[in-house]
Design a protein around this motif. Structure first.
Motif, PDB file in Angstrom:
ATOM      1  N   GLY A  58       5.374  25.800  55.987  1.00 18.79           N
ATOM      2  CA  GLY A  58       4.896  27.022  56.282  1.00 18.79           C
ATOM      3  C   GLY A  58       4.819  28.140  55.322  1.00 18.79           C
ATOM      4  O   GLY A  58       3.851  28.765  54.970  1.00 18.79           O
ATOM      5  N   CYS A  59       5.989  28.198  54.518  1.00 17.21           N
ATOM      6  CA  CYS A  59       6.234  28.960  53.357  1.00 17.21           C
ATOM      7  C   CYS A  59       5.310  28.553  52.299  1.00 17.21           C
ATOM      8  O   CYS A  59       4.599  29.626  51.588  1.00 17.21           O
ATOM      9  CB  CYS A  59       7.547  29.298  53.029  1.00 17.21           C
ATOM     10  N   TYR A  60       5.104  27.511  51.896  1.00 15.29           N
ATOM     11  CA  TYR A  60       4.487  26.976  50.761  1.00 15.29           C
ATOM     12  C   TYR A  60       3.023  27.066  51.088  1.00 15.29           C
ATOM     13  O   TYR A  60       2.223  27.276  50.164  1.00 15.29           O
ATOM     14  CB  TYR A  60       4.824  25.219  50.431  1.00 15.29           C
ATOM     15  N   ILE A  63       2.534  31.327  52.990  1.00 13.42           N
ATOM     16  CA  ILE A  63       3.234  32.852  52.731  1.00 13.42           C
ATOM     17  C   ILE A  63       3.139  32.882  51.200  1.00 13.42           C
ATOM     18  O   ILE A  63       3.012  33.888  50.516  1.00 13.42           O
ATOM     19  CB  ILE A  63       4.686  32.744  53.302  1.00 13.42           C
ATOM     20  N   ALA A  64       3.610  31.591  50.284  1.00 11.14           N
ATOM     21  CA  ALA A  64       3.756  31.680  49.074  1.00 11.14           C
ATOM     22  C   ALA A  64       2.759  32.503  48.085  1.00 11.14           C
ATOM     23  O   ALA A  64       2.870  33.268  47.263  1.00 11.14           O
ATOM     24  CB  ALA A  64       4.020  30.491  48.550  1.00 11.14           C
ATOM     25  N   ILE A  79       6.275  39.054  57.313  1.00 12.46           N
ATOM     26  CA  ILE A  79       6.220  37.815  58.067  1.00 12.46           C
ATOM     27  C   ILE A  79       7.500  36.833  57.765  1.00 12.46           C
ATOM     28  O   ILE A  79       8.036  36.218  58.484  1.00 12.46           O
ATOM     29  CB  ILE A  79       4.895  37.102  57.613  1.00 12.46           C
ATOM     30  N   LEU A  80       7.576  37.084  56.400  1.00  7.31           N
ATOM     31  CA  LEU A  80       8.838  36.176  55.968  1.00  7.31           C
ATOM     32  C   LEU A  80      10.210  36.689  56.257  1.00  7.31           C
ATOM     33  O   LEU A  80      11.150  35.777  56.911  1.00  7.31           O
ATOM     34  CB  LEU A  80       8.956  36.316  54.306  1.00  7.31           C
ATOM     35  N   ILE A  84      12.647  33.939  58.831  1.00  6.87           N
ATOM     36  CA  ILE A  84      14.105  33.524  58.225  1.00  6.87           C
ATOM     37  C   ILE A  84      15.058  33.609  59.514  1.00  6.87           C
ATOM     38  O   ILE A  84      15.499  32.458  60.056  1.00  6.87           O
ATOM     39  CB  ILE A  84      14.439  34.160  57.259  1.00  6.87           C
ATOM     40  N   PRO A  85      14.973  34.556  60.231  1.00  4.13           N
ATOM     41  CA  PRO A  85      15.808  34.484  61.541  1.00  4.13           C
ATOM     42  C   PRO A  85      15.276  33.772  62.540  1.00  4.13           C
ATOM     43  O   PRO A  85      16.123  33.169  63.298  1.00  4.13           O
ATOM     44  CB  PRO A  85      16.249  35.968  61.967  1.00  4.13           C
ATOM     45  N   ALA A  86      13.958  33.576  62.645  1.00  7.61           N
ATOM     46  CA  ALA A  86      13.441  32.769  63.750  1.00  7.61           C
ATOM     47  C   ALA A  86      13.954  31.314  63.658  1.00  7.61           C
ATOM     48  O   ALA A  86      14.081  30.582  64.602  1.00  7.61           O
ATOM     49  CB  ALA A  86      11.951  33.172  63.636  1.00  7.61           C
TER      50      ALA A  86
END
Length: 353
Positions: A58-60, A63-64, A79-80, A84-86
């Motif tokens: 998802g981050c790759y 978001i990245a 969003i990031l 992280i806590p989610a």
């Protein structure tokens, strides 16, 4: 291939690579193999590994790249901070439901004289999970940045290749036009003298032009050395027709040649330069062309006696361009030595295959 199929293929390839990497890392930490340790390897690698991969992907994927855009950086960062806590909570819930005994269990504690099983609390796990998720996100960003760097390198290499292609084609075009002007002048001289060799010279020139036109513009293309020698022989034939002295040109080539290829039209400028500025109508002072070829290198030399006529200081556009072509086509794999004693001119070329 559609975008959906391409995205699915990339997802599966990344997932396979991720699982191989995670399994390898977890197996390397096992000191003694038994049912319990193997179960932990499967839980950490397959079950939790899949959850961690979803965070990584998802981050790759989403978001990245936006983080590199100033207009979307703030939104992506927000969003990031939520992700992280989610994901930490998601993993805790997943572990609590299916693998609490394997991962969260910490033993027994005596409470009111009774043994009570103790498990890692949400708060305790949350702190450790945040660091774990942060490492995964850093890995996702690093992988994406590395991928973007590879894409830029590929584009840069492609642009450089296109630039070299254009430059090589331009240099070859200059050589071709230079050659054509000189050849037409030779045939014109024969026509002025009323020589019956005009027809033969015109036919030879046709063969030469056909060979030149047939060569592709691809900078990586290499023509068989036999074809290049045949082209040089036709060129020499045209010059012999112009001068009328067979003995004024000596062309030495080996009877047996290795199956090697060479950049087309690379050798003719040396020969053309010798005819333009040298003496080719005196048997005692011939233009001497020598070519030898092995599996390791090609040796090509041209020697001519200098005529008394005015000539270009550096051998004309032909040799100047051939130097540039050699740098483009054989960088670090050739040696070119040109010597002018005032009375004689030597061109020696070595190409290492």
């Amino acid at each position: 291939m559609s975008d959906v199929h391409r995205s699915f293929r990339d997802f599966m390839l990344l997932l396979a690579g991720w699982l191989v990497l995670v399994y390898s890392g977890n197996l390397m930490t096992v000191i003694r193999f038994n049912d319990k340790t193997l179960r932990m390897v499967h839980i950490n690698s397959a079950a939790l590994g899949l959850v961690n991969f979803l965070l990584f992907y998802g981050c790759y994927r989403w978001i990245a790249t936006p983080m590199l855009d100033k207009r979307r950086r703030l939104l992506s960062a927000g969003i990031l901070l939520l992700i992280i806590p989610a994901f930490t909570l998601l993993k805790y819930g997943f572990i609590y439901l299916f693998f609490a005994r394997d991962i969260l269990y910490r033993g027994h504690q005596l409470i009111n004289w009774q043994k009570v099983e103790v498990y890692t609390t949400l708060g305790e796990y949350f702190v450790n999970g945040l660091w774990n998720n942060l490492i995964i996100i850093i890995a996702a960003f690093s992988f994406r940045l590395f991928q973007l760097w590879l894409q830029e390198e590929k584009k840069r290499a492609m642009l450089q290749q296109q630039q070299m292609q254009a430059e090589s084609g331009f240099l070859k075009m200059q050589l071709n036009s230079h050659f054509l002007i000189n050849s037409l002048n030779s045939i014109y001289s024969l026509a002025l003298m009323g020589s019956p060799e005009v027809v033969k010279a015109n036919k030879t020139l046709t063969h030469l032009l056909a060979y030149m036109v047939d060569q592709p513009s691809d900078i990586a293309y290499r023509a068989p050395i036999r074809e290049e020698i045949s082209y040089l022989q036709d060129f020499v034939t045209l010059q012999r027709l112009r001068t009328g002295f067979q003995e004024g040109i000596v062309f030495n080539t080996p009877d047996i040649l290795p199956e090697k290829n060479i950049a087309p039209l690379l050798l003719v400028p040396f020969v053309e330069n010798a005819f333009k500025h040298g003496v080719s109508n005196r048997p005692g002072k011939p233009v001497t062309i020598t070519l030898s070829c092995t599996d390791q290198q090609l040796l090509f030399s041209v020697h001519n006696y200098v005529s008394g006529q005015q000539r270009d200081k550096t051998g004309g556009i032909g040799l100047d361009n051939v130097r540039k072509r050699l740098q483009l086509l054989y960088p670090g794999h050739h040696q070119l030595d040109i010597r002018d004693t005032g009375a004689e001119y030597f061109s020696n070329l070595v190409i290492n295959w």
